[in-house]
Scaffold this active site. Structure first.
Site, PDB file in Angstrom:
ATOM      1  CB  THR A  43      16.416  38.716 -38.281  1.00 31.84           C
ATOM      2  OG1 THR A  43      17.822  38.919 -38.348  1.00 31.84           O
ATOM      3  CG2 THR A  43      16.135  37.291 -37.817  1.00 31.84           C
ATOM      4  CD  GLU A 204      16.760  25.187 -21.814  1.00 29.42           C
ATOM      5  OE1 GLU A 204      17.506  25.808 -21.027  1.00 29.42           O
ATOM      6  OE2 GLU A 204      16.534  25.566 -22.973  1.00 29.42           O
ATOM      7  CB  ILE A 272      21.631  28.546 -27.109  1.00 25.94           C
ATOM      8  CG1 ILE A 272      22.758  29.146 -27.965  1.00 25.94           C
ATOM      9  CG2 ILE A 272      21.684  27.030 -27.127  1.00 25.94           C
ATOM     10  CD1 ILE A 272      24.130  29.024 -27.339  1.00 25.94           C
ATOM     11  CG  HIS A 445     -21.423  32.905 -26.181  1.00 27.68           C
ATOM     12  ND1 HIS A 445     -20.617  32.057 -25.445  1.00 27.68           N
ATOM     13  CD2 HIS A 445     -22.451  32.152 -26.650  1.00 27.68           C
ATOM     14  CE1 HIS A 445     -21.164  30.840 -25.450  1.00 27.68           C
ATOM     15  NE2 HIS A 445     -22.270  30.871 -26.174  1.00 27.68           N
TER      16      HIS A 445
END
Length: 466
Positions: A43, A204, A272, A445
Site C-alpha cells: 500500500t 469526524e 475512517i 543556526h
C-alpha cells in the site's frame, strides 16, 4: 540439504515484508516473498505514503504560486494554471521508480518473488497460484486495507465515493470534497484538493481531529486548518450516502444523537481507518486465531503461537505505520537467523504531512500525566528565526519530561519540517536522554531544530528567545 523449499517465506511485499525478505537474504537465508500485486512495495509505495507525498508536495507548490505566498517573497507570476494530468503523471513516475527499485533489490539479494496470493495449507506450507511451497519459517506481513463505513459503499471507479486510493486518482478538482474521518489520511488528502481549489468539509465522529495525538496539538491543528479554509463537522456521524448523477448526498447526525441533516458533495472520501489483511490466509488451517481487533498476536520476537510462523506490521497490534513495519521486518529476520532483533515500540514517531507538518513521538501530555509528575517545555515557531524568516510562524515544539529524572517522555511538534525534526527527538529518547541533554546539545543556526533546543531549555528553566 533442507527438506524445505526456502528457509524463509514472507507473505506480502509492503514495507514490512520486503524489508524482512531482504534482511533475511542478507543474513544468508534462502528467501522468497509472495506478493499478489503487480508491483512490489505494498500500500505504502503504490497507493499510500509515497503517491500522497508526491501530490502533497506538488499541490503545496501550486498553492504558494496561486495564492500569493511567492509574491510576498518577490516572486511574481503573471499567468499560471493547474495542469492536473502532469501533476498526476509525476505521482505515477515516483511510484514506478520506487517499486522498480525494490524489484532490483530483490534480484540483487537473490530474493525469489512468488507472484500470487499465499494461503496456508499447513504450518510450513502455503499455496501460491496453485503451487505448493514449503518454508522452515513463514512471516505474515500482509498489511492492512481501508476500513469500510456501513451504509457508504466505496466505488473508486465511479469517482464519487472513494477511499484513499480513489482520492489519489481523481481526474478533476471536486467542487466540494467531504472527508469522512479527521485522521491523518483524511487531512492529508483533504489538503491536496483544498490547495487545488476544492471546498473541503471534514466530518469526524469524535469532538476533535487527529485522534490519539497530544490534546494541545489537536486543538492547534484544528485552528490552523480552519484558517486554511477547512470546514468541520465534529461530533458527527455519517448514517447514509446516496449517489446521484452529479454527486453524493450524505446524511449525517450528531454522534450523541439528534436531528439528521444532509450535505451535498461532489466527492466523498471515506477515511475512517484501516483494518488488518488477515482474510484468505487460511489461518484456521494452522490453528492461529485472531484477537478482538482481527489482529495476530505475537511475542516480543514477533513469533506467533504456531512454531515457525511469525507476523509483523499492520496485522499485529500497534500503530499502522510503514516505518514500524520496516523495523519489525529487520527484527524478525534477525530473530529467525538466531540474532537478537528488537523494536522499541515506545519510540515510534508519527507524522502528518500537512502544511505545517505535525509530528509526535512517545507519550502525549495526557498519557504522561497519568503515569506521574511531569514538566513541560514549549517553544513557539514564531520565535524561531528560520521559521520567521521563511514566513512559517505556525506551530510549536513541546517536550514532556519526567519531573524527577528529567527523562524525555514525549515530544510533539507542529512546524513546516516537523517530520524531519522528530528524528532528533526519537533518537534522543532511544538513548534515554534528559531534557537537559537536548538543551546542552549545540544546534546549527538558523534552523527550525533550534526550537527543540529552546523547548528543552523551557522544561527546566527559560528559553532564550522568548
Amino acid at each position: 540439504m533442507s527438506d524445505f523449499d526456502y528457509d524463509v517465506l514472507v507473505i506480502g511485499a509492503g514495507p514490512g515484508g520486503y524489508v524482512a525478505a531482504i534482511r533475511a537474504a542478507q543474513l544468508g537465508l534462502k528467501t522468497a516473498c509472495a506478493e499478489s500485486r503487480e508491483t512490489l512495495g505494498g500500500t505504502c509505495l503504490n497507493v499510500g505514503c509515497i503517491p500522497s507525498k508526491a501530490l502533497l508536495h506538488a499541490s503545496e507548490l501550486y498553492d504558494e504560486a496561486a495564492n500569493g505566498a511567492l509574491a510576498k517573497l518577490g516572486v511574481k507570476i503573471d499567468k499560471m494554471s493547474l495542469d492536473l494530468p502532469t501533476m498526476q503523471g509525476q505521482r505515477v513516475d515516483a511510484i514506478k521508480g520506487l517499486t522498480g527499485g525494490i524489484e532490483y533489490l530483490f534480484k540483487k539479494n537473490k530474493v525469489t518473488w512468488l507472484k500470487g496470493l499465499a494461503s496456508f495449507t499447513g504450518a510450513n506450507t502455503v499455496e501460491v497460484n496453485g503451487e505448493k511451497v514449503t518454508a522452515k519459517n513463514i512471516v505474515i506481513a500482509t498489511g492492512s486495507s481501508v476500513a469500510p463505513l456501513p451504509g457508504v459503499a466505496v466505488d473508486n471507479a465511479g469517482g464519487k465515493i472513494v477511499d484513499s486510493t480513489g482520492a489519489l486518482e481523481l481526474d478533476k478538482v471536486p467542487g466540494h470534497l467531504v472527508v469522512v474521518g479527521g485522521g491523518v489520511i483524511g487531512l492529508e488528502l483533504g489538503s491536496v484538493w483544498k490547495r487545488l481549489g476544492a471546498k473541503v468539509t471534514v466530518v469526524e465522529y469524535l469532538d476533535q481531529i487527529l485522534p490519539g495525538m497530544d490534546g494541545e496539538v489537536r486543538k492547534e491543528a484544528n485552528k490552523i486548518f480552519k484558517k486554511q479554509g477547512f470546514e468541520y463537522k465534529l461530533g458527527t456521524k455519517v448514517t447514509g450516502a446516496e449517489v446521484g448523477k452529479k454527486g453524493v448526498t450524505l446524511t449525517v447526525e450528531p454522534a450523541a444523537g439528534g436531528d439528521a441533516e444532509k450535505i451535498e458533495a461532489d466527492v466523498v472520501l471515506v477515511s475512517i481507518g484501516r483494518r488488518p489483511n488477515t482474510e484468505g490466509l487460511g489461518l484456521d488451517k494452522i490453528g492461529l486465531e485472531l484477537n478482538a481487533r482481527s489482529q495476530i498476536e505475537t511475542d516480543h520476537d514477533f513469533a506467533t503461537k504456531v512454531p515457525g510462523v511469525w507476523a509483523i506490521g499492520d496485522v499485529i497490534p500497534g500503530p499502522m505505520l510503514a516505518h514500524k513495519a520496516e523495523d519489525e521486518g529487520i527484527a524478525v529476520a534477525e530473530n529467525i537467523a538466531g540474532l537478537t532483533g528488537i523494536v522499541n515500540h515506545d519510540v515510534i514517531p508519527s507524522v502528518v504531512y500537512t502544511k505545517p507538518e505535525i509530528a509526535g513521538v512517545g507519550l502525549t501530555e495526557e498519557a504522561a500525566k497519568e503515569k506521574g509528575a511531569i514538566k513541560v517545555g514549549k517553544f513557539p515557531m514564531m520565535a524561531n528565526s528560520r521559521a520567521k524568516t521563511n514566513h512559517e510562524p505556525d506551530g510549536f515544539v513541546k517536550i514532556i519530561a519526567d519531573a524527577e529524572t528529567d527523562k524525555v517522555l514525549g515530544v510533539w511538534i507542529i512546524a513546516t519540517v516537523a517530520g524531519t525534526m522528530i528524528a532528533q527527538a526519537a533518537q534522543a529518547m532511544e538513548f534515554g536522554a534528559s531534557s537537559e541533554d537536548i538543551a546542552y546539545t549545540c544546534h546549527a543556526h538558523p534552523t527550525h531544530s533550534e526550537a527543540i533546543k529552546e523547548a528543552a531549555m523551557a522544561v527546566r528553566g527559560k528559553p532564550i528567545h522568548m
